[in-house]
Design a protein around this motif. Structure first.
Motif, short mmCIF file in Angstrom:
data_model
loop_
_atom_site.label_atom_id
_atom_site.label_comp_id
_atom_site.label_asym_id
_atom_site.label_seq_id
_atom_site.Cartn_x
_atom_site.Cartn_y
_atom_site.Cartn_z
N VAL A 1 0.84 -1.21 0.00
CA VAL A 1 0.00 0.00 0.00
C VAL A 1 0.87 1.25 0.00
CG1 VAL A 1 -1.66 1.36 1.35
CG2 VAL A 1 -2.00 -1.11 1.07
N LEU A 2 1.91 1.26 0.83
CA LEU A 2 2.79 2.42 0.88
C LEU A 2 3.52 2.64 -0.44
CD1 LEU A 2 4.28 2.01 4.47
CD2 LEU A 2 2.61 3.71 3.70
N THR A 3 3.99 1.57 -1.03
CA THR A 3 4.70 1.68 -2.31
C THR A 3 3.79 2.22 -3.39
OG1 THR A 3 6.21 -0.11 -1.73
CG2 THR A 3 5.95 0.38 -4.08
N ARG A 4 2.60 1.62 -3.51
CA ARG A 4 1.69 2.03 -4.58
C ARG A 4 1.17 3.44 -4.38
NH1 ARG A 4 -2.24 -1.79 -7.88
NH2 ARG A 4 -0.28 -2.90 -7.87
N SER A 5 0.90 3.82 -3.15
CA SER A 5 0.34 5.15 -2.87
C SER A 5 1.40 6.23 -2.74
CB SER A 5 -0.49 5.11 -1.59
OG SER A 5 0.35 4.87 -0.47
N GLU A 6 2.67 5.82 -2.66
CA GLU A 6 3.78 6.74 -2.47
C GLU A 6 3.60 7.55 -1.18
OE1 GLU A 6 3.96 9.02 -6.10
OE2 GLU A 6 4.81 7.33 -7.21
N ALA A 7 3.11 6.87 -0.17
CA ALA A 7 2.88 7.52 1.12
C ALA A 7 4.02 7.17 2.08
CB ALA A 7 1.55 7.05 1.72
N PRO A 8 4.35 8.09 2.97
CA PRO A 8 5.39 7.79 3.96
C PRO A 8 4.87 6.78 5.00
CG PRO A 8 4.51 10.01 4.30
CD PRO A 8 3.85 9.46 3.07
N ARG A 9 5.78 6.00 5.55
CA ARG A 9 5.42 4.92 6.49
C ARG A 9 4.58 5.43 7.66
NH1 ARG A 9 5.97 -0.14 7.11
NH2 ARG A 9 7.33 -0.37 5.33
N GLY A 10 4.87 6.60 8.17
CA GLY A 10 4.12 7.14 9.31
C GLY A 10 2.65 7.38 9.00
N SER A 11 2.31 7.41 7.72
CA SER A 11 0.92 7.64 7.32
C SER A 11 0.00 6.52 7.80
CB SER A 11 0.81 7.74 5.79
OG SER A 11 1.56 8.80 5.32
N VAL A 12 0.52 5.32 7.86
CA VAL A 12 -0.30 4.18 8.29
C VAL A 12 -0.80 4.43 9.70
CG1 VAL A 12 -0.33 1.71 8.82
CG2 VAL A 12 0.94 2.55 6.82
N TYR A 13 0.09 4.77 10.59
CA TYR A 13 -0.28 4.95 12.00
C TYR A 13 -1.11 6.21 12.21
CZ TYR A 13 3.42 1.60 11.77
OH TYR A 13 4.18 0.52 11.41
N HIS A 14 -0.87 7.21 11.37
CA HIS A 14 -1.62 8.45 11.49
C HIS A 14 -3.06 8.29 10.98
CE1 HIS A 14 -2.47 12.75 11.48
NE2 HIS A 14 -2.86 12.65 10.22
N HIS A 15 -3.21 7.71 9.79
CA HIS A 15 -4.53 7.60 9.16
C HIS A 15 -5.28 6.32 9.49
CE1 HIS A 15 -3.96 11.21 6.78
NE2 HIS A 15 -2.81 10.75 6.33
N PHE A 16 -4.56 5.28 9.85
CA PHE A 16 -5.18 3.97 10.09
C PHE A 16 -4.65 3.37 11.39
CE2 PHE A 16 -4.96 4.72 5.52
CZ PHE A 16 -6.30 4.63 5.19
N PRO A 17 -5.12 3.89 12.53
CA PRO A 17 -4.63 3.36 13.81
C PRO A 17 -4.94 1.87 13.99
CG PRO A 17 -6.44 4.92 14.15
CD PRO A 17 -6.09 4.96 12.70
N GLY A 18 -5.93 1.37 13.25
CA GLY A 18 -6.25 -0.06 13.29
C GLY A 18 -5.35 -0.88 12.39
N GLY A 19 -4.39 -0.23 11.74
CA GLY A 19 -3.40 -0.92 10.92
C GLY A 19 -3.99 -1.56 9.67
N ARG A 20 -3.39 -2.66 9.30
CA ARG A 20 -3.73 -3.35 8.06
C ARG A 20 -5.20 -3.78 8.01
NH1 ARG A 20 -3.45 -8.73 6.47
NH2 ARG A 20 -3.18 -8.94 4.23
N ASN A 21 -5.74 -4.24 9.13
CA ASN A 21 -7.15 -4.66 9.16
C ASN A 21 -8.08 -3.50 8.83
OD1 ASN A 21 -6.54 -7.31 9.77
ND2 ASN A 21 -6.74 -7.00 11.97
#
Length: 193
Positions: free
Chosen positions: A35-55
């Motif tokens: 997801v990060l590679t395809r979206s070109e988003a920084p790794r910290g974006s996951v924790y910021h936007h999706f606190p529930g992570g991959r699920n």
């Protein structure tokens, strides 16, 4: 600001990327790194936007895909069931062509996947297919087809079109989809007599 194209917000790019990955690889292929590679988003974006992570990403991606396709179906049904089938065909033709026949239905990928992630998402896939079925059946009833027969035909339409999408991916051609919609349109026309 001429010639400049603004990227969608990071969160939206991540969800859109997850939808694409879900269509191409199923739930098991929707990894944080992918997801990060395809979206070109920084790794910290996951924790910021999706606190529930991959699920959370998987759940929101499947919901978005189901709602998007459901909205297309529901919008098309106002013009009648045969027109809805044609629009369903056009939508899939566009998705298949854009992905060079590498992406199919995200709900199907979850329904047939065997990973634990797929199992957790299967109730949502069931709701998505139920919504699509209900919309198609309601359009057929509005076209004068008896309710019981409309429900049967809606099942056949969904199964036929989703199966045709798989065959399109395998054979790299839209011919199975065109055949499926042509035959379904004839069946619907006959049932409405």
């Amino acid at each position: 600001m001429t010639g400049s194209i603004t990227k969608p917000p990071t969160r939206q790019r991540m969800i859109d990327s997850a939808v694409q990955l879900l269509r191409e690889r199923g739930a098991a292929g929707v990894t944080i790194d992918a997801v990060l590679t395809r979206s070109e988003a920084p790794r910290g974006s996951v924790y910021h936007h999706f606190p529930g992570g991959r699920n959370q990403i998987l759940t929101e991606a499947l919901q978005l895909a189901g709602d998007t396709i459901g909205g297309i179906i529901e919008s098309a049904t106002s013009s009648g069931s045969r027109r809805a089938l044609e629009q369903f065909r056009n939508m899939w033709a566009g998705f298949l062509a854009q992905s060079d026949f590498n992406a199919g239905c995200p709900a199907v990928s979850v329904a047939v996947g065997g990973s634990p992630e797929d199992e957790a998402l299967q109730p949502m896939a069931t709701q998505i297919f139920t919504r699509w079925h209900s919309s198609i059946a309601a359009a057929m009833v509005a076209d004068g087809i008896p309710e019981e027969r409309a429900a049967q035909l809606a099942t056949v339409a969904l199964a036929t079109i989703e199966g045709a999408v798989i065959l399109c991916r395998v054979h790299k051609t839209l011919a199975p989809l065109d055949d499926a919609v042509a035959v379904m349109s004839e069946m619907v026309a006959y049932a409405g007599r």
